[in-house]
Design a protein around this motif. Structure first.
Motif, mmCIF file in Angstrom:
data_model
loop_
_atom_site.group_PDB
_atom_site.id
_atom_site.type_symbol
_atom_site.label_atom_id
_atom_site.label_comp_id
_atom_site.label_asym_id
_atom_site.label_seq_id
_atom_site.Cartn_x
_atom_site.Cartn_y
_atom_site.Cartn_z
ATOM 1 N N THR A 114 -12.487 11.445 -0.384
ATOM 2 C CA THR A 114 -11.086 11.601 0.031
ATOM 3 C C THR A 114 -10.284 10.305 -0.100
ATOM 4 O OG1 THR A 114 -11.834 11.180 2.285
ATOM 5 C CG2 THR A 114 -11.564 13.492 1.624
ATOM 6 N N CYS A 115 -10.925 9.224 -0.589
ATOM 7 C CA CYS A 115 -10.222 7.951 -0.777
ATOM 8 C C CYS A 115 -10.992 7.097 -1.781
ATOM 9 C CB CYS A 115 -10.127 7.225 0.560
ATOM 10 S SG CYS A 115 -9.489 5.535 0.474
ATOM 11 N N LEU A 116 -10.263 6.281 -2.538
ATOM 12 C CA LEU A 116 -10.899 5.397 -3.520
ATOM 13 C C LEU A 116 -11.879 4.444 -2.842
ATOM 14 C CD1 LEU A 116 -11.076 4.158 -6.379
ATOM 15 C CD2 LEU A 116 -9.007 2.845 -5.847
ATOM 16 N N PHE A 117 -11.615 4.169 -1.564
ATOM 17 C CA PHE A 117 -12.446 3.207 -0.825
ATOM 18 C C PHE A 117 -13.392 3.902 0.153
ATOM 19 C CE2 PHE A 117 -10.282 -0.475 -2.468
ATOM 20 C CZ PHE A 117 -9.027 0.011 -2.802
ATOM 21 N N SER A 118 -13.644 5.221 -0.098
ATOM 22 C CA SER A 118 -14.569 5.950 0.789
ATOM 23 C C SER A 118 -15.965 5.347 0.708
ATOM 24 C CB SER A 118 -14.676 7.419 0.355
ATOM 25 O OG SER A 118 -13.460 8.094 0.546
ATOM 26 N N HIS A 135 -9.276 17.315 7.860
ATOM 27 C CA HIS A 135 -9.735 16.234 8.756
ATOM 28 C C HIS A 135 -9.579 14.864 8.127
ATOM 29 C CE1 HIS A 135 -11.660 19.775 10.528
ATOM 30 N NE2 HIS A 135 -11.481 19.118 11.669
ATOM 31 N N ARG A 136 -9.002 14.815 6.935
ATOM 32 C CA ARG A 136 -8.841 13.537 6.221
ATOM 33 C C ARG A 136 -7.814 12.665 6.942
ATOM 34 N NH1 ARG A 136 -4.980 12.134 1.420
ATOM 35 N NH2 ARG A 136 -6.033 10.436 0.343
ATOM 36 N N GLU A 137 -8.152 11.389 7.124
ATOM 37 C CA GLU A 137 -7.189 10.455 7.723
ATOM 38 C C GLU A 137 -7.206 9.111 7.012
ATOM 39 O OE1 GLU A 137 -8.400 10.795 11.748
ATOM 40 O OE2 GLU A 137 -10.111 9.431 11.510
ATOM 41 N N ASN A 138 -7.777 9.050 5.822
ATOM 42 C CA ASN A 138 -7.902 7.792 5.074
ATOM 43 C C ASN A 138 -6.545 7.115 4.850
ATOM 44 O OD1 ASN A 138 -9.916 9.936 3.730
ATOM 45 N ND2 ASN A 138 -10.883 7.943 3.834
ATOM 46 N N ARG A 139 -6.550 5.804 5.039
ATOM 47 C CA ARG A 139 -5.427 4.956 4.610
ATOM 48 C C ARG A 139 -5.916 3.513 4.538
ATOM 49 N NH1 ARG A 139 -2.178 3.144 8.935
ATOM 50 N NH2 ARG A 139 -3.032 3.672 10.956
ATOM 51 N N TYR A 140 -6.993 3.380 3.772
ATOM 52 C CA TYR A 140 -7.689 2.079 3.722
ATOM 53 C C TYR A 140 -6.762 0.932 3.348
ATOM 54 C CZ TYR A 140 -10.459 -1.809 2.171
ATOM 55 O OH TYR A 140 -10.941 -3.086 2.019
ATOM 56 N N SER A 141 -5.947 1.105 2.321
ATOM 57 C CA SER A 141 -5.129 -0.027 1.843
ATOM 58 C C SER A 141 -4.170 -0.531 2.914
ATOM 59 C CB SER A 141 -4.350 0.379 0.588
ATOM 60 O OG SER A 141 -5.247 0.461 -0.493
ATOM 61 N N GLU A 142 -3.739 0.350 3.788
ATOM 62 C CA GLU A 142 -2.841 -0.061 4.875
ATOM 63 C C GLU A 142 -3.614 -0.821 5.948
ATOM 64 O OE1 GLU A 142 0.333 3.660 4.481
ATOM 65 O OE2 GLU A 142 -0.998 3.524 6.237
ATOM 66 N N PRO A 154 0.821 -1.222 0.000
ATOM 67 C CA PRO A 154 0.000 0.000 0.000
ATOM 68 C C PRO A 154 0.853 1.268 0.000
ATOM 69 C CG PRO A 154 -0.726 -1.532 1.709
ATOM 70 C CD PRO A 154 0.541 -2.081 1.143
ATOM 71 N N PHE A 155 0.318 2.326 -0.594
ATOM 72 C CA PHE A 155 1.062 3.595 -0.724
ATOM 73 C C PHE A 155 0.255 4.766 -0.171
ATOM 74 C CE2 PHE A 155 -1.683 3.760 -4.311
ATOM 75 C CZ PHE A 155 -1.540 2.565 -4.993
ATOM 76 N N CYS A 156 -0.528 4.503 0.885
ATOM 77 C CA CYS A 156 -1.380 5.560 1.443
ATOM 78 C C CYS A 156 -0.567 6.711 2.037
ATOM 79 C CB CYS A 156 -2.309 4.986 2.507
ATOM 80 S SG CYS A 156 -3.353 3.658 1.916
ATOM 81 N N GLY A 157 0.662 6.383 2.454
ATOM 82 C CA GLY A 157 1.478 7.382 3.157
ATOM 83 C C GLY A 157 1.704 8.648 2.351
ATOM 84 N N ASP A 158 1.743 8.506 1.024
ATOM 85 C CA ASP A 158 1.983 9.683 0.169
ATOM 86 C C ASP A 158 0.759 10.040 -0.660
ATOM 87 O OD1 ASP A 158 5.093 8.157 -0.187
ATOM 88 O OD2 ASP A 158 4.822 10.160 0.691
ATOM 89 N N CYS A 159 -0.407 9.510 -0.276
ATOM 90 C CA CYS A 159 -1.593 9.698 -1.133
ATOM 91 C C CYS A 159 -2.100 11.139 -1.076
ATOM 92 C CB CYS A 159 -2.709 8.753 -0.725
ATOM 93 S SG CYS A 159 -4.178 8.976 -1.741
ATOM 94 N N SER A 160 -2.011 11.813 -2.210
ATOM 95 C CA SER A 160 -2.376 13.242 -2.285
ATOM 96 C C SER A 160 -3.567 13.427 -3.217
ATOM 97 C CB SER A 160 -1.171 14.020 -2.828
ATOM 98 O OG SER A 160 -0.814 13.499 -4.103
ATOM 99 N N ARG A 161 -4.409 12.363 -3.351
ATOM 100 C CA ARG A 161 -5.499 12.355 -4.327
ATOM 101 C C ARG A 161 -6.871 12.579 -3.698
ATOM 102 N NH1 ARG A 161 -1.711 9.069 -5.551
ATOM 103 N NH2 ARG A 161 -2.404 7.375 -4.191
ATOM 104 N N ALA A 162 -7.594 13.508 -4.281
ATOM 105 C CA ALA A 162 -9.022 13.674 -3.977
ATOM 106 C C ALA A 162 -9.784 13.328 -5.242
ATOM 107 C CB ALA A 162 -9.318 15.116 -3.566
ATOM 108 N N ARG A 163 -11.065 12.990 -5.089
ATOM 109 C CA ARG A 163 -11.889 12.619 -6.235
ATOM 110 C C ARG A 163 -13.183 13.420 -6.220
ATOM 111 N NH1 ARG A 163 -8.617 8.466 -4.700
ATOM 112 N NH2 ARG A 163 -7.806 7.143 -6.382
ATOM 113 N N LEU A 164 -13.569 13.881 -7.401
ATOM 114 C CA LEU A 164 -14.829 14.616 -7.548
ATOM 115 C C LEU A 164 -15.727 13.785 -8.449
ATOM 116 C CD1 LEU A 164 -16.459 17.304 -7.138
ATOM 117 C CD2 LEU A 164 -15.390 18.094 -9.283
HETATM 118 S S1 SF4 Z 1 -6.467 3.514 -0.198
HETATM 119 FE FE1 SF4 Z 1 -7.238 5.615 -0.111
HETATM 120 S S2 SF4 Z 1 -5.691 6.701 1.080
HETATM 121 FE FE2 SF4 Z 1 -4.754 4.795 0.421
HETATM 122 S S3 SF4 Z 1 -3.704 5.285 -1.484
HETATM 123 FE FE3 SF4 Z 1 -5.764 4.552 -2.039
HETATM 124 S S4 SF4 Z 1 -7.008 6.389 -2.205
HETATM 125 FE FE4 SF4 Z 1 -5.148 6.928 -1.071
#
Ligand code: SF4
Length: 334
Positions: free
Chosen positions: A275-279, A308-315, A257-267
């Motif tokens: 705030t995460c692909l798995f929101s 307030h984002r704290e997503n790191r689903y893949s981790e 997983p690469f959540c540590g550097d995840c700088s992606r938002a989705r509209l």
């Molecule tokens: S699981 Fe969510 S926080 Fe982790 S890299 Fe994917 S989109 Fe980013």
């Protein structure tokens, strides 16, 4: 000032899904049994206009936004896409504007996309064998049609990369022939580990082929691979060199997983920020946009969401016990 979330990650990349519709029914993304004729796709009035999408981008530029990726569904199904790209280009001459497409319509649209200011294209292609391609996409199209679109884009100077989702026991036989087809066209292919996105693709860990396993297949055929340093820490693909110097990428959300550097938002096309692909839920912006909110007001709302984002689903994937209802990938553009 650069906006950061609760884990110190900037908001650098915005993926905009401009439509929830697609001309494919890929089994790992939009299986026909869930996205058939009875499926409720968004109505026209529910979908953001290009002006509304551009105002969201305009509000994020002062907060550190550097990249916009236009996705779907299949974005080339939406009319006048070059109009949106030109709007975004007018906002910022340095903005990195990319498009993700299945390329069925690319040959027809490539020139207008380039003229409007598009920088680069990523094509989703999961097989070069026609039967397998048609089985995965649940379509009558062929890999040749896709390569025609790719070659047109390359001809006019639009850089192209290829993404391929590998599902063990389904298309891992395509790793070598797809790599060869891309090397011949001087294209970087990135292999993606099959992910538990949404709720409809019957994901299980046994169907995941890890990046290490994929590299093993390539090593057995091409010889030793060398890791290459990423251009930017938030780049999702880890690149490797084949013995002839060609590059191959791996997007290893499950095994590394690469959540540590995840700088992606989705509209999403209907105007919510995820705030995460798995929101499991998004934050509606369409309401305030249609009330005529200024870009500063939109920026304030997104700042509140992102800080307030704290997503790191893949981790956390393997530790989470409760049943989740993440949003469908086709709805927020992967
Ligand atoms: S699981 Fe969510 S926080 Fe982790 S890299 Fe994917 S989109 Fe980013």
């Amino acid at each position: 000032m650069q906006l950061q979330d609760s884990l110190g990650r900037p908001l650098r990349d915005l993926r905009i899904s401009i439509t929830d519709r697609c001309n494919f029914r890929c089994t790992y993304c939009m299986p026909r049994e869930n996205f058939g004729p009875e499926h409720d796709f968004l109505a026209k009035e529910e979908i953001l206009s290009y002006e509304e999408m551009a105002s969201v981008v305009a509000s994020l530029l002062p907060l550190g936004l550097a990249k916009v990726r236009i996705t779907g569904g299949e974005p080339l199904l939406r009319r006048d896409l070059p109009v949106l790209i030109a709007m975004l280009r007018d906002l910022d001459s340095e903005l990195d504007i990319a498009l993700t497409t299945n390329a069925v319509l690319l040959e027809r649209h490539a020139e207008a996309l380039l003229k409007s200011g598009l920088n680069r294209i990523t094509v989703s292609l999961d097989a070069v064998e026609t039967d397998l391609f048609q089985a995965i996409t649940d379509s009558k199209n062929t890999p040749e049609e896709i390569f025609k679109g790719i070659e047109k884009a390359q001809q006019i100077g639009l850089p192209v990369k290829v993404n391929c989702v590998i599902k063990k026991g389904v298309n891992d036989s395509q790793i070598v022939p797809l790599t060869q087809a891309c090397i011949e066209r001087n294209i970087t292919v990135r292999f993606i580990e099959f992910m538990d996105v949404g709720t409809t693709n019957n994901w299980n860990l046994d169907s995941v082929m890890s990046g290490d396993e994929m590299r093993g297949v390539l090593r057995d055929h091409f010889g030793p691979l060398e890791p290459k340093k990423s251009a930017h820490p938030s780049d999702v693909a880890r690149l490797w060199h084949l013995p002839d110097g060609s590059k191959v990428g791996f997007i290893e959300s499950v095994s590394k997983p690469f959540c540590g550097d995840c700088s992606r938002a989705r509209l999403s096309a209907h105007g919510s920020i995820y705030t995460c692909l798995f929101s499991e839920k998004g934050f509606d912006l369409r309401g305030v946009l249609r009330f005529g909110a200024e870009k500063e007001e939109i920026a304030t709302i997104i700042r509140e969401i992102w800080t307030h984002r704290e997503n790191r689903y893949s981790e956390l994937r393997t530790q989470l016990k409760e049943k989740r209802q993440p949003v469908e990938m086709s709805f927020i553009g992967g």
